[in-house]
Design an enzyme around this catalytic site. Structure first.
Site, PDB file in Angstrom:
ATOM      1  N   ASN A 254       4.529 -12.736  51.217  1.00  0.00           N
ATOM      2  CA  ASN A 254       3.602 -11.847  50.500  1.00  0.00           C
ATOM      3  C   ASN A 254       2.619 -12.662  49.657  1.00  0.00           C
ATOM      4  OD1 ASN A 254       3.054  -8.994  49.786  1.00  0.00           O
ATOM      5  ND2 ASN A 254       3.564  -9.652  47.702  1.00  0.00           N
TER       6      ASN A 254
ATOM      7  N   GLU B 172       0.432  -3.970  47.782  1.00  0.00           N
ATOM      8  CA  GLU B 172       0.293  -3.704  46.337  1.00  0.00           C
ATOM      9  C   GLU B 172      -1.077  -3.123  46.003  1.00  0.00           C
ATOM     10  OE1 GLU B 172       1.357  -7.087  43.914  1.00  0.00           O
ATOM     11  OE2 GLU B 172       3.042  -7.632  45.211  1.00  0.00           O
TER      12      GLU B 172
ATOM     13  N   GLU C 124       3.424 -15.401  46.709  1.00  0.00           N
ATOM     14  CA  GLU C 124       2.343 -16.138  46.032  1.00  0.00           C
ATOM     15  C   GLU C 124       2.612 -17.640  45.918  1.00  0.00           C
ATOM     16  OE1 GLU C 124       1.909 -13.916  42.392  1.00  0.00           O
ATOM     17  OE2 GLU C 124       1.490 -12.065  43.454  1.00  0.00           O
TER      18      GLU C 124
ATOM     19  N   HIS D 225      -5.042  -6.087  45.560  1.00  0.00           N
ATOM     20  CA  HIS D 225      -5.464  -5.657  44.221  1.00  0.00           C
ATOM     21  C   HIS D 225      -6.978  -5.815  44.193  1.00  0.00           C
ATOM     22  CE1 HIS D 225      -1.420  -5.357  42.624  1.00  0.00           C
ATOM     23  NE2 HIS D 225      -1.147  -6.551  43.119  1.00  0.00           N
TER      24      HIS D 225
ATOM     25  N   ASP E  68      -4.284  -1.449  44.670  1.00  0.00           N
ATOM     26  CA  ASP E  68      -4.899  -0.630  43.626  1.00  0.00           C
ATOM     27  C   ASP E  68      -6.363  -1.028  43.572  1.00  0.00           C
ATOM     28  OD1 ASP E  68      -4.604  -3.081  42.186  1.00  0.00           O
ATOM     29  OD2 ASP E  68      -2.858  -2.332  41.110  1.00  0.00           O
TER      30      ASP E  68
HETATM   31  O1  9MR Z   1       3.562  -4.886  38.136  1.00  0.00           O
HETATM   32  C1  9MR Z   1       4.330  -5.982  37.728  1.00  0.00           C
HETATM   33  C2  9MR Z   1       4.415  -6.002  36.220  1.00  0.00           C
HETATM   34  O2  9MR Z   1       5.221  -4.938  35.776  1.00  0.00           O
HETATM   35  C3  9MR Z   1       4.954  -7.336  35.733  1.00  0.00           C
HETATM   36  O3  9MR Z   1       4.890  -7.374  34.326  1.00  0.00           O
HETATM   37  C4  9MR Z   1       4.163  -8.462  36.352  1.00  0.00           C
HETATM   38  C5  9MR Z   1       4.628  -9.832  35.912  1.00  0.00           C
HETATM   39  O4  9MR Z   1       3.822 -10.808  36.482  1.00  0.00           O
HETATM   40  O5  9MR Z   1       4.291  -8.370  37.778  1.00  0.00           O
HETATM   41  C6  9MR Z   1       3.680  -7.245  38.264  1.00  0.00           C
HETATM   42  O6  9MR Z   1       3.739  -7.209  39.685  1.00  0.00           O
HETATM   43  C7  9MR Z   1       3.144  -8.290  40.386  1.00  0.00           C
HETATM   44  C8  9MR Z   1       3.920  -8.441  41.675  1.00  0.00           C
HETATM   45  O7  9MR Z   1       5.278  -8.614  41.428  1.00  0.00           O
HETATM   46  C9  9MR Z   1       3.382  -9.601  42.501  1.00  0.00           C
HETATM   47  N1  9MR Z   1       1.969  -9.498  42.700  1.00  0.00           N
HETATM   48  C10 9MR Z   1       1.144  -9.237  41.534  1.00  0.00           C
HETATM   49  C11 9MR Z   1       1.677  -8.033  40.769  1.00  0.00           C
HETATM   50  C12 9MR Z   1       0.774  -7.692  39.590  1.00  0.00           C
HETATM   51  O8  9MR Z   1       0.791  -8.710  38.647  1.00  0.00           O
END
Ligand code: 9MR
Length: 358
Positions: free
Chosen positions: A206, A271, A155, A242, A273
């Site tokens: 990513n 990722e 990101e 997402h 969903d």
């Molecule tokens: O699913 C992850 C969650 O448990 C964390 O609290 C969060 C913190 O920002 O990150 C989530 O995973 C992210 C991933 O690492 C990168 N892309 C977006 C995902 C959803 O926020």
């Protein structure tokens, strides 16, 4: 399929009617379906849930790949500037090894989930460069031969209103590792460090909200094209996927996958969903669950239509544990393939059918 077989039995010609001869049985799991198509099907996983029997059994039965959801982030791996704590991530990597699953590593360079000692440490660019190089080389080195692909950077391109521009981060320009203002040079350096630490691992960039054609995917495309041309080691691009809109345009996603794979890199959905509005009990409507299944089907079919699209991964697998519920304060959810009791949803059936049909 009905087939009539002529068989010779003890010299007597018999004609028998054979029901189901030549039929391939439907795959019993997502991983069996994926294997038939030479695909990887994965999920984000959480080490603290592995002791829950239904969680562990579903994870091992259905998926041939896993990715630590949080356990390989700086916040977890780095209690302080000198030490590494691999205990949580190792539990997931060991589990994957025991169940013949591949591991995607996530993530080495990100602006979120960094520990306070790092973000508030007032480090100079030289110090940050040292910390980042040591981090990448130590973590990738620790998992050499065990993690087959890394999200090296995550990101790095911004959202609205600076859509597609490099995001201001501690690694880029706040204060950065000494390459502020030099575009993607800081990312290039990270990919090169990762390749040094494990020449066999596939290195991915990513990104969120870059699935469709648009300013953000254009910026990533320009970076990947440039990296490939100059021999900077990059092997793939991960599109998070997402989805919050049940009417998303999948044709634009397919065109985007096509242009990236034409550059010679792999694409993986990393990722996925499909979040839905839910009631106070976390339940979505039956109609929305069908539309959700259709989204999974369309995304999987689009991926499978490109040889270079090699994996479909969801961000968790049971609605019991999903970031969407936490993030939306319970107003949205039900985005995954299994409900909170590990019962497969229509989306599961749709993905299993589609995955097996390359
Ligand atoms: O699913 C992850 C969650 O448990 C964390 O609290 C969060 C913190 O920002 O990150 C989530 O995973 C992210 C991933 O690492 C990168 N892309 C977006 C995902 C959803 O926020």
């Amino acid at each position: 399929m009905h087939r009539t077989l002529k068989v010779q039995m003890m010299g007597v010609g018999l004609t028998v009617f054979c029901l189901g001869c030549g039929m391939v049985p439907s795959p019993a799991s997502l991983r069996e379906a994926a294997q038939r198509s030479g695909m990887l099907v994965g999920t984000a996983a959480r080490p603290e849930q592995l002791t829950e029997a239904a969680y562990a059994a579903t994870l091992a039965r259905e998926f041939n790949m896993l990715e630590p959801e949080d356990a390989m982030k700086w916040e977890v791996l780095r209690p302080d500037s000198q030490s590494f704590d691999f205990s949580q991530a190792d539990r997931l990597v060991d589990f994957a090894g025991q169940h013949s699953m591949k591991v995607r590593g996530h993530t080495l360079v990100w602006h979120q989930q960094n520990p306070p000692w790092l973000t508030q440490g007032q480090f100079t660019p030289d110090q940050l460069a040292g910390l980042l190089e040591t981090h990448i080389k130590t973590v990738v080195g620790h998992y050499r031969g065990k993690v087959f692909a890394w999200d090296v950077a995550n990101e790095a391109f911004d959202e609205q209103p600076r859509l597609g521009q490099l995001r201001d981060t501690i690694w880029y320009n706040r204060p950065g590792i000494g390459l502020a203002g030099n575009g993607t040079a800081y990312l290039e350096r990270c990919f090169r460090w990762a390749r040094e630490a494990d020449p066999q691992a596939l290195l991915f960039y990513n990104e969120a909200e870059a699935e469709a054609l648009g300013p953000k995917s254009d910026a990533i495309y320009a970076m990947v094209q440039d990296f490939r041309k100059r021999g900077v080691p990059i092997d793939g691009v991960g599109f998070e996927m997402h989805i919050g809109n049940l009417h998303s345009d999948i044709s634009s996603f397919s065109a985007n996958v096509g242009r990236f794979t034409a550059l010679g890199v792999q694409v993986q959905i990393t990722e996925m969903d499909v979040s839905l509005p839910v009631d106070a009990h976390g339940n979505a409507s039956a109609e929305d669950l069908q539309r959700q299944a259709d989204m999974y089907r369309q995304v999987a079919a689009a991926c499978l239509s490109h040889r270079g699209c090699t994996a479909i991964q969801t961000w968790g697998f049971t609605d019991k544990y999903s970031w969407i519920g936490w993030q939306s304060k319970g107003t949205r959810g039900a985005g995954l393939l299994f409900d909170r009791n590990y019962v497969p949803k229509p989306a599961y059936q749709a993905l299993r059918e589609t995955l097996g049909a390359r």
